[in-house]
Write a protein that holds these residues in place. Structure first.
Motif, PDB file in Angstrom:
ATOM      1  N   SER A   1     -13.329   9.569  -1.658  1.00 34.78           N
ATOM      2  CA  SER A   1     -13.429   8.170  -1.902  1.00 34.78           C
ATOM      3  C   SER A   1     -14.859   7.754  -2.406  1.00 34.78           C
ATOM      4  O   SER A   1     -14.635   6.614  -3.153  1.00 34.78           O
ATOM      5  CB  SER A   1     -13.527   7.619  -0.436  1.00 34.78           C
ATOM      6  OG  SER A   1     -12.566   7.721   0.637  1.00 34.78           O
TER       7      SER A   1
ATOM      8  N   ILE B 144       0.507   4.126  -2.675  1.00 33.05           N
ATOM      9  CA  ILE B 144       0.152   5.417  -2.441  1.00 33.05           C
ATOM     10  C   ILE B 144       1.471   6.508  -2.986  1.00 33.05           C
ATOM     11  O   ILE B 144       0.798   7.512  -3.303  1.00 33.05           O
ATOM     12  CB  ILE B 144       0.088   5.793  -0.760  1.00 33.05           C
ATOM     13  CG1 ILE B 144      -1.162   4.966  -0.161  1.00 33.05           C
ATOM     14  CG2 ILE B 144      -0.026   7.075  -0.430  1.00 33.05           C
ATOM     15  CD1 ILE B 144      -1.516   5.059   1.026  1.00 33.05           C
ATOM     16  N   THR B 145       2.559   6.106  -2.836  1.00 35.50           N
ATOM     17  CA  THR B 145       3.678   7.171  -3.239  1.00 35.50           C
ATOM     18  C   THR B 145       3.550   7.222  -4.633  1.00 35.50           C
ATOM     19  O   THR B 145       3.587   8.585  -5.125  1.00 35.50           O
ATOM     20  CB  THR B 145       5.309   6.506  -2.854  1.00 35.50           C
ATOM     21  OG1 THR B 145       5.141   6.170  -1.678  1.00 35.50           O
ATOM     22  CG2 THR B 145       6.142   7.255  -3.342  1.00 35.50           C
TER      23      THR B 145
ATOM     24  N   PRO C 293      -7.103  12.236   2.289  1.00 36.13           N
ATOM     25  CA  PRO C 293      -6.284  10.945   2.659  1.00 36.13           C
ATOM     26  C   PRO C 293      -7.058   9.811   2.743  1.00 36.13           C
ATOM     27  O   PRO C 293      -6.488   8.578   2.427  1.00 36.13           O
ATOM     28  CB  PRO C 293      -5.918  11.112   3.946  1.00 36.13           C
ATOM     29  CG  PRO C 293      -5.887  12.811   4.106  1.00 36.13           C
ATOM     30  CD  PRO C 293      -7.104  13.166   2.862  1.00 36.13           C
TER      31      PRO C 293
ATOM     32  N   LEU D  82      -6.917   7.722  -0.882  1.00 33.85           N
ATOM     33  CA  LEU D  82      -5.737   7.352  -1.083  1.00 33.85           C
ATOM     34  C   LEU D  82      -6.049   5.830  -0.546  1.00 33.85           C
ATOM     35  O   LEU D  82      -5.622   4.844  -1.528  1.00 33.85           O
ATOM     36  CB  LEU D  82      -4.644   7.828  -0.342  1.00 33.85           C
ATOM     37  CG  LEU D  82      -3.767   9.110  -1.094  1.00 33.85           C
ATOM     38  CD1 LEU D  82      -2.909   9.775  -0.216  1.00 33.85           C
ATOM     39  CD2 LEU D  82      -3.403   8.625  -2.727  1.00 33.85           C
ATOM     40  N   SER D  83      -6.627   5.590   0.483  1.00 30.14           N
ATOM     41  CA  SER D  83      -6.610   4.300   1.297  1.00 30.14           C
ATOM     42  C   SER D  83      -7.666   3.221   0.366  1.00 30.14           C
ATOM     43  O   SER D  83      -7.520   2.286   0.340  1.00 30.14           O
ATOM     44  CB  SER D  83      -7.036   4.349   2.666  1.00 30.14           C
ATOM     45  OG  SER D  83      -7.239   2.966   3.407  1.00 30.14           O
TER      46      SER D  83
ATOM     47  N   VAL E 162       0.923   6.991  -6.619  1.00 27.38           N
ATOM     48  CA  VAL E 162      -0.506   7.846  -6.810  1.00 27.38           C
ATOM     49  C   VAL E 162      -0.194   9.351  -6.504  1.00 27.38           C
ATOM     50  O   VAL E 162      -0.729  10.224  -7.025  1.00 27.38           O
ATOM     51  CB  VAL E 162      -1.675   7.186  -6.123  1.00 27.38           C
ATOM     52  CG1 VAL E 162      -2.819   8.088  -6.218  1.00 27.38           C
ATOM     53  CG2 VAL E 162      -1.972   5.847  -6.925  1.00 27.38           C
ATOM     54  N   GLN E 163       0.325   9.536  -5.210  1.00 23.21           N
ATOM     55  CA  GLN E 163       0.692  10.988  -5.019  1.00 23.21           C
ATOM     56  C   GLN E 163       1.584  11.502  -6.061  1.00 23.21           C
ATOM     57  O   GLN E 163       1.304  12.843  -6.237  1.00 23.21           O
ATOM     58  CB  GLN E 163       1.439  10.850  -3.590  1.00 23.21           C
ATOM     59  CG  GLN E 163       0.358  10.684  -2.287  1.00 23.21           C
ATOM     60  CD  GLN E 163       1.126  10.367  -1.077  1.00 23.21           C
ATOM     61  OE1 GLN E 163       2.213  10.362  -0.980  1.00 23.21           O
ATOM     62  NE2 GLN E 163       0.338  11.014  -0.118  1.00 23.21           N
TER      63      GLN E 163
ATOM     64  N   SER F 163      -6.154   2.303  -2.931  1.00 21.07           N
ATOM     65  CA  SER F 163      -5.208   1.017  -2.696  1.00 21.07           C
ATOM     66  C   SER F 163      -6.283  -0.204  -2.553  1.00 21.07           C
ATOM     67  O   SER F 163      -5.872  -1.371  -3.022  1.00 21.07           O
ATOM     68  CB  SER F 163      -4.430   1.446  -1.644  1.00 21.07           C
ATOM     69  OG  SER F 163      -3.609   0.420  -1.066  1.00 21.07           O
TER      70      SER F 163
ATOM     71  N   GLU G 188       0.923  -1.369   0.067  1.00 16.91           N
ATOM     72  CA  GLU G 188      -0.045   0.136  -0.130  1.00 16.91           C
ATOM     73  C   GLU G 188       0.773   1.168  -0.080  1.00 16.91           C
ATOM     74  O   GLU G 188       0.592   2.261  -0.727  1.00 16.91           O
ATOM     75  CB  GLU G 188      -0.973   0.050   1.144  1.00 16.91           C
ATOM     76  CG  GLU G 188      -1.814   1.243   1.218  1.00 16.91           C
ATOM     77  CD  GLU G 188      -3.065   1.045   2.368  1.00 16.91           C
ATOM     78  OE1 GLU G 188      -3.761   1.844   2.653  1.00 16.91           O
ATOM     79  OE2 GLU G 188      -3.183   0.119   3.022  1.00 16.91           O
ATOM     80  N   ASP G 189       1.916   1.200   0.808  1.00 17.97           N
ATOM     81  CA  ASP G 189       2.764   2.457   0.731  1.00 17.97           C
ATOM     82  C   ASP G 189       3.387   2.772  -0.554  1.00 17.97           C
ATOM     83  O   ASP G 189       3.498   4.026  -0.801  1.00 17.97           O
ATOM     84  CB  ASP G 189       4.030   2.181   1.850  1.00 17.97           C
ATOM     85  CG  ASP G 189       3.575   1.999   3.161  1.00 17.97           C
ATOM     86  OD1 ASP G 189       2.470   2.690   3.214  1.00 17.97           O
ATOM     87  OD2 ASP G 189       4.204   1.635   4.095  1.00 17.97           O
TER      88      ASP G 189
END
Length: 335
Positions: free
Chosen positions: A230, A180-181, A196, A199-200, A183-184, A203, A176-177
């Motif tokens: 979301s 997220i990196t 935020p 983002l979750s 995607v950001q 994922s 997931e990290d």
């Protein structure tokens, strides 16, 4: 806020890493392949692992770094084996390309330009066994002038004589990290504001598939503009499946077939669609238990056929026609 004016280029291609070292979270693969690039001693390769983890990106990056932009078109043949998987393709297109020798070129800048060509076979696990056997003979005959890169999700569906001739590289699901990196980074480049929680959610709904995550993100940006929640992402991820199910419930086969063609043309993963469709069907209050049972049985059969290498279009069309029969015929029986 009004939607952003989007480029027609898919972000999956726009942000695809151009060098092997930039491929995310595949450290062992990157380390070995970096050494391969330095020596230009390139074996046949087999990349396997879940969708959206960088297999195709890595194969393309290796070829770009080996040959550079000038020689790439002449030295690299890209084929999607799920579309061109029969023995006739091996005997014609692949064999003809593999047979041509290439002239040795001096090193050009950072490009080694080795004296061989590369054939990339994406979704190689969809090839028939006869085609794979024919391909084995082609590999043996032209090994001095041609290298093969096989890309697949299921290594068990590659025959042993082919697999044993390749250096094997397993691609792990992305954390997931890492997702997220990436995607950001895309959000920053495209001027998007992602909550935020969104983002979750992204994922979660993409299930470790970075390609799927980027596709959802671009679709949400087109529909909802620069500020994405979301709810927007969930809407995008389920929109295609909801449209497909609505077309089936209408009883209009032509409309359902149109939705099937749209799914295939846009490149949505059919196996994931089956999972989402299962959840929609089971949760539908106005569909009887017997109708749900018939549809879910067909979903299971179609999903098994996909695993065995069947054509995605035909299996999705089969599910569509079976869903229409299950819903419309039973409604006629009780009317």
């Amino acid at each position: 806020m009004a939607p952003l004016v989007q480029s027609s280029q898919p972000w999956v291609e726009k942000y695809r890493p151009k060098q092997v070292k930039d491929v995310a979270q595949q450290d062992e693969v990157v380390r070995v392949l970096t050494n391969t690039l330095e020596t230009s001693n390139c074996p046949h390769m087999l990349f396997y692992g879940p969708p959206g983890t960088g297999k195709t990106t890595t194969a393309l990056a290796i070829c770009r770094q080996l040959f550079g932009p000038e020689l790439y078109k002449d030295r690299v043949l890209e084929l999607n084996a799920s579309d061109e998987r029969g023995i006739s393709v091996v005997r014609t297109k692949i064999k003809n390309f593999a047979a041509f020798a290439v002239a040795s070129k001096p090193r050009q800048g950072s490009y080694p330009c080795p004296p061989f060509k590369v054939i990339i076979l994406d979704e190689a696990d969809s090839m028939t066994e006869d085609a794979q056997n024919a391909l084995r003979r082609t590999m043996e005959t032209y090994s001095k002038v041609t290298r093969f890169f096989f890309i697949c999700n299921y290594i068990s569906r590659i025959i042993e004589p082919l697999a044993s001739r390749c250096a094997k590289f397993r691609f792990k699901p992305l954390s997931e990290d890492i997702m997220i990196t990436r995607v950001q980074h895309i959000c920053q480049e495209e001027g998007l504001a992602l909550e935020p929680e969104a983002l979750s959610t992204l994922s979660s709904i993409s299930q470790g598939d970075l390609r799927r995550a980027i596709t959802y993100l671009q679709s949400a940006a087109r529909l909802f503009g620069s500020s994405i929640t979301s709810k927007d992402l969930i809407s995008v991820s389920g929109e295609v499946v909801n449209s497909f199910f609505a077309a089936c419930r209408s009883g209009n086969f032509d409309l359902a077939n149109k939705e099937v063609n749209n799914v295939i043309a846009e490149g949505y993963p059919v196996s994931q669609m089956f999972s989402q469709l299962f959840e929609i069907v089971v949760g539908a209050d106005d569909v009887s238990d017997e109708q749900k049972a018939r549809i879910c049985r067909k979903l299971g059969e179609a999903d098994k056929r996909l695993v065995d290498g069947s054509d995605e279009y035909l299996q999705l069309l089969d599910v569509a026609s079976s869903t229409i029969r299950a819903i419309c015929n039973m409604q006629e029986e009780f009317s």
